[in-house]
Design an enzyme around this catalytic site. Structure first.
Site, PDB file in Angstrom:
ATOM      1  N   ASP A  39       0.802  -1.224   0.000  1.00 26.05           N
ATOM      2  CA  ASP A  39       0.000   0.000   0.000  1.00 26.05           C
ATOM      3  C   ASP A  39       0.834   1.274   0.000  1.00 26.05           C
ATOM      4  O   ASP A  39       0.483   2.247  -0.664  1.00 26.05           O
ATOM      5  CB  ASP A  39      -0.939  -0.011   1.207  1.00 26.05           C
ATOM      6  CG  ASP A  39      -2.025  -1.064   1.071  1.00 26.05           C
ATOM      7  OD1 ASP A  39      -2.719  -1.060   0.052  1.00 26.05           O
ATOM      8  OD2 ASP A  39      -2.165  -1.889   1.978  1.00 26.05           O
ATOM      9  N   TYR A 123      -9.820  -2.181   4.228  1.00 25.90           N
ATOM     10  CA  TYR A 123      -9.332  -1.930   5.579  1.00 25.90           C
ATOM     11  C   TYR A 123      -9.038  -0.450   5.776  1.00 25.90           C
ATOM     12  O   TYR A 123      -8.647   0.250   4.841  1.00 25.90           O
ATOM     13  CB  TYR A 123      -8.044  -2.710   5.857  1.00 25.90           C
ATOM     14  CG  TYR A 123      -8.255  -4.073   6.480  1.00 25.90           C
ATOM     15  CD1 TYR A 123      -8.257  -4.238   7.852  1.00 25.90           C
ATOM     16  CD2 TYR A 123      -8.459  -5.197   5.684  1.00 25.90           C
ATOM     17  CE1 TYR A 123      -8.441  -5.483   8.436  1.00 25.90           C
ATOM     18  CE2 TYR A 123      -8.648  -6.452   6.248  1.00 25.90           C
ATOM     19  CZ  TYR A 123      -8.636  -6.588   7.624  1.00 25.90           C
ATOM     20  OH  TYR A 123      -8.823  -7.808   8.193  1.00 25.90           O
TER      21      TYR A 123
END
Length: 402
Positions: A39, A123
């Site tokens: 990420d 998330y």
């Protein structure tokens, strides 16, 4: 990060950052086997951060900060991201407490929290640095959001039917691994499986403990030469439980790629060989590992961008440009990509040098039905405790409550 010690600012950390976040999923099917996200390297945690509001996502006393980030599409080549960083103080309970003969001593404390939140797909992570009055500090990350799911044919839990058979003959243990639709996940609702996965967070910690020239040692419990029970002056003596602390000082980066070990209460201390306390102990900070995981990735992938997951603890000499455990461009990397922590940890000296410590923090998530449809927050992290940095407990110098 530093500590004002009797009017003198003593450095501890020059820079602390989250260098990468990796989430690999455990389903081998064609659609899911590609689920492996870096990420930070692919998107940027700051760019994906979310604005927060005092009294909602964070306490009402929070100070909100709006950082400016580079943005080449804007006229000023930058953009302000509103309310992205929060800073607040919270109650820490009793920092110290002692009682004897109906007399007690207590010291109530506060903690300073600095952090931000980043929604990364399904998330959302809350990254927090927590500073305490006793000189210790911590990093914790809150995992929130929803688990990744897929539709399956099964309406009932296949592994549960097996488990209900109980142990083997004569009570011997029996192992069960599902061979059904929930083999690589958990059936959280009829025909819905949430996939098994891991989360990995790598911290880059440029330590300057009382100066830039630092060293690292590993601390392990070892049996301390006990001989077993004996009798002395009519009293039973037990010296077979004696133990000692063994300290291993690292000289080269490649030897300091290490894993946590609960059996030996393993920890690591970053210290200054030139800064000694009243007893001759060098000023240091000990990294105290808490919950962690072992990587599910195969050993052949250790040289790749995901290689930082293969050890929990790494040390390298400071080098310009080495800011990320998986390199500058992990989304363009291949099997021979040399710009990774695996390659940084070479034969270079790490004794009495300007050092960078890298810590890989893993979470293995076997989903539960209670994680669906929205999961409760999960919290993980590590602590850094002063070890020889002070001559006594610095919390004793904190202002006592009225």
């Amino acid at each position: 990060v530093g500590f004002v010690d009797h009017g003198r600012l003593r450095p501890i950390l020059y820079r602390a950052s989250v260098s990468e976040v990796l989430t690999p999923y455990g389903d081998p099917s064609p659609a899911w086997s590609r689920m492996e996200y870096l990420d930070e390297g692919s998107f940027g945690l700051g760019y994906l951060s979310t604005g927060v509001h005092a009294g909602e996502e964070v306490p009402g006393n929070a100070l909100l900060i709006s950082p400016t980030l580079p943005e080449p599409t804007q006229p000023r080549f930058s953009e302000t991201y509103n309310r992205r960083v929060y800073l607040y103080e919270r109650d820490a309970g009793n920092v110290m407490y002692y009682e004897q003969s109906n007399r007690s001593f207590e010291r109530h404390g506060a903690e300073l929290v600095i952090g931000f939140m980043a929604p990364l797909g399904n998330y959302t992570y809350g990254f927090n640095w927590v500073f305490r009055e006793d000189g210790s500090f911590a990093f914790d990350v809150a995992l929130a959001g929803e688990v990744f799911t897929k539709f399956v044919g099964a309406s009932a839990c296949d592994s549960c039917r097996d488990i209900l058979q109980g142990p083997g003959p004569d009570g011997a243990p029996r192992d069960y691994v599902s061979q059904g639709d929930d083999r690589n996940g958990t059936l959280v609702a009829p025909h819905v499986v949430a996939m098994n996965h891991q989360h990995w967070f790598n911290l880059r910690l440029d330590f300057d403990v009382d100066g830039a020239a630092n060293a690292v040692m590993e601390n392990n419990l070892v049996p301390g030469g006990g001989k077993g029970g004996s009798v002395e002056d009519g009293m039973a003596m037990r010296d077979d439980r004696a133990f000692a602390a063994e300290h291993t000082v690292f000289g080269r980066a490649r030897d300091a790629a290490r894993d946590m070990n609960d059996m030996t209460a393993r920890s690591w201390t970053i210290y200054s060989p030139a800064s000694l306390g009243p007893t001759g102990r060098p000023a240091g900070y000990t990294l105290m590992p808490m919950g962690n995981a072992m990587t599910v990735l195969p050993a052949a992938r250790a040289p790749e961008a995901v290689g930082f997951t293969f050890h929990h603890f790494w040390v390298t000499p400071y080098r310009d440009g080495q800011l990320y455990a998986d390199g500058q461009y992990p989304n363009q990397s291949g099997a021979q990509y040399p710009d990774t922590l695996y390659h940084y940890a070479d034969s270079s000296s790490i004794y009495d040098q300007d050092l960078v410590v890298w810590y890989s923090l893993g979470v293995t998530h076997f989903p539960r039905p209670e994680d669906y449809p929205i999961m409760s927050n999960m919290l993980t992290g590590i602590e850094f405790r002063p070890d020889g940095f002070f001559g006594h407990n610095p919390a004793l110098d904190a202002v006592a409550p009225p």
